[in-house]
Design an enzyme around this catalytic site. Structure first.
Site, PDB file in Angstrom:
ATOM      1  N   HIS A 279     -24.981 -47.291  -8.401  1.00 23.52           N
ATOM      2  CA  HIS A 279     -23.514 -47.364  -8.682  1.00 23.52           C
ATOM      3  C   HIS A 279     -22.808 -46.119  -8.604  1.00 23.52           C
ATOM      4  O   HIS A 279     -21.450 -46.028  -8.429  1.00 23.52           O
ATOM      5  CB  HIS A 279     -23.323 -48.046  -9.872  1.00 23.52           C
TER       6      HIS A 279
ATOM      7  N   GLN B  95     -18.400 -50.001 -12.720  1.00 25.14           N
ATOM      8  CA  GLN B  95     -18.328 -51.222 -12.908  1.00 25.14           C
ATOM      9  C   GLN B  95     -17.259 -51.786 -13.882  1.00 25.14           C
ATOM     10  O   GLN B  95     -16.945 -52.943 -13.921  1.00 25.14           O
ATOM     11  CB  GLN B  95     -19.583 -51.845 -13.375  1.00 25.14           C
TER      12      GLN B  95
ATOM     13  N   HIS C 298     -30.824 -48.949  -9.752  1.00 20.08           N
ATOM     14  CA  HIS C 298     -29.383 -49.735  -9.320  1.00 20.08           C
ATOM     15  C   HIS C 298     -28.236 -49.259  -9.968  1.00 20.08           C
ATOM     16  O   HIS C 298     -27.298 -48.989  -9.322  1.00 20.08           O
ATOM     17  CB  HIS C 298     -29.695 -51.224 -10.001  1.00 20.08           C
ATOM     18  N   GLU C 299     -28.310 -48.631 -11.172  1.00 20.40           N
ATOM     19  CA  GLU C 299     -27.153 -48.200 -11.948  1.00 20.40           C
ATOM     20  C   GLU C 299     -26.859 -46.956 -11.341  1.00 20.40           C
ATOM     21  O   GLU C 299     -25.777 -46.505 -11.291  1.00 20.40           O
ATOM     22  CB  GLU C 299     -27.507 -48.062 -13.376  1.00 20.40           C
TER      23      GLU C 299
ATOM     24  N   CYS D  28     -26.465 -58.239  -9.799  1.00 23.05           N
ATOM     25  CA  CYS D  28     -25.650 -57.479 -10.174  1.00 23.05           C
ATOM     26  C   CYS D  28     -24.275 -58.061 -10.828  1.00 23.05           C
ATOM     27  O   CYS D  28     -23.870 -59.209 -10.126  1.00 23.05           O
ATOM     28  CB  CYS D  28     -25.025 -56.555  -8.850  1.00 23.05           C
ATOM     29  N   LEU D  29     -23.893 -57.613 -12.086  1.00 24.68           N
ATOM     30  CA  LEU D  29     -22.631 -58.080 -12.757  1.00 24.68           C
ATOM     31  C   LEU D  29     -21.300 -58.034 -11.901  1.00 24.68           C
ATOM     32  O   LEU D  29     -20.446 -58.749 -11.932  1.00 24.68           O
ATOM     33  CB  LEU D  29     -22.714 -57.548 -14.008  1.00 24.68           C
TER      34      LEU D  29
ATOM     35  N   GLY E 200     -28.152 -53.717 -17.090  1.00 25.13           N
ATOM     36  CA  GLY E 200     -27.618 -52.349 -16.970  1.00 25.13           C
ATOM     37  C   GLY E 200     -26.102 -52.155 -16.601  1.00 25.13           C
ATOM     38  O   GLY E 200     -25.753 -53.507 -16.050  1.00 25.13           O
TER      39      GLY E 200
END
Length: 159
Positions: A134, A51, A130-131, A88-89, A46
């Site tokens: 953010h 991000q 998670h997204e 996480c990216l 995701g």
């Protein structure tokens, strides 16, 4: 389409609350396209707009058979509980165990401005949570029960 730069932990953008999308413009559509391309290129599950440095309530989630685009998403139902591995990216090479719902239903707008709901379980549920975290300036490390060592991650991944 273009690959976007994924900002890393420490960038103040990741700690800010995103603004809702009030109009779906060509710029928003381009952002969605670029986010999908960036997600695929990064092999992530995701990606949320902050991000990539954009403070808008937009996220994309790879559900395996499709990538779901979410504009102004909100969680409307949760069920169960899971404690699983999460990364996480924007926080590369860090993994932790988080406590998330087992099943999550999200309401959002699609790229045509139409409201829809989507339900995810297991990894998909974790990704939605998670997204959306953010979009409110939270990282998974804020909610991790435990951050794992590289050896623990390798063992969990069967490496």
């Amino acid at each position: 389409m273009a690959l976007l730069n994924i900002v890393k932990e420490g960038d103040p953008t990741l700690r800010k609350v995103c603004r809702p999308v009030t109009e779906i413009t060509p710029r928003i559509l381009q952002l969605l396209d670029d986010m999908v391309e960036t997600l695929i290129d990064s092999n992530g599950a995701g990606l949320a707009a902050p991000q990539v440095g954009i403070l808008r309530r937009i996220a994309v989630v790879d559900m395996g058979d499709e990538i779901v685009e979410l504009i102004n998403p909100e969680i409307i139902a949760v069920e169960g509980q899971q404690q699983e591995l999460e990364g996480c990216l924007s926080v590369p090479d860090v993994w932790g165990i988080t406590d998330r719902p087992q099943k999550v239903t999200v309401k959002a707008l699609n790229r045509f401005g139409e409201e829809f709901t989507v339900t995810g379980e297991d990894l998909d549920a974790r990704c939605f949570c998670h997204e959306l975290d953010h979009l409110d300036g939270h990282l998974f490390t804020d909610k991790a029960i435990r951050i794992l060592t590289p050896d623990e991650v390798a063992e969990l991944k069967g490496e």
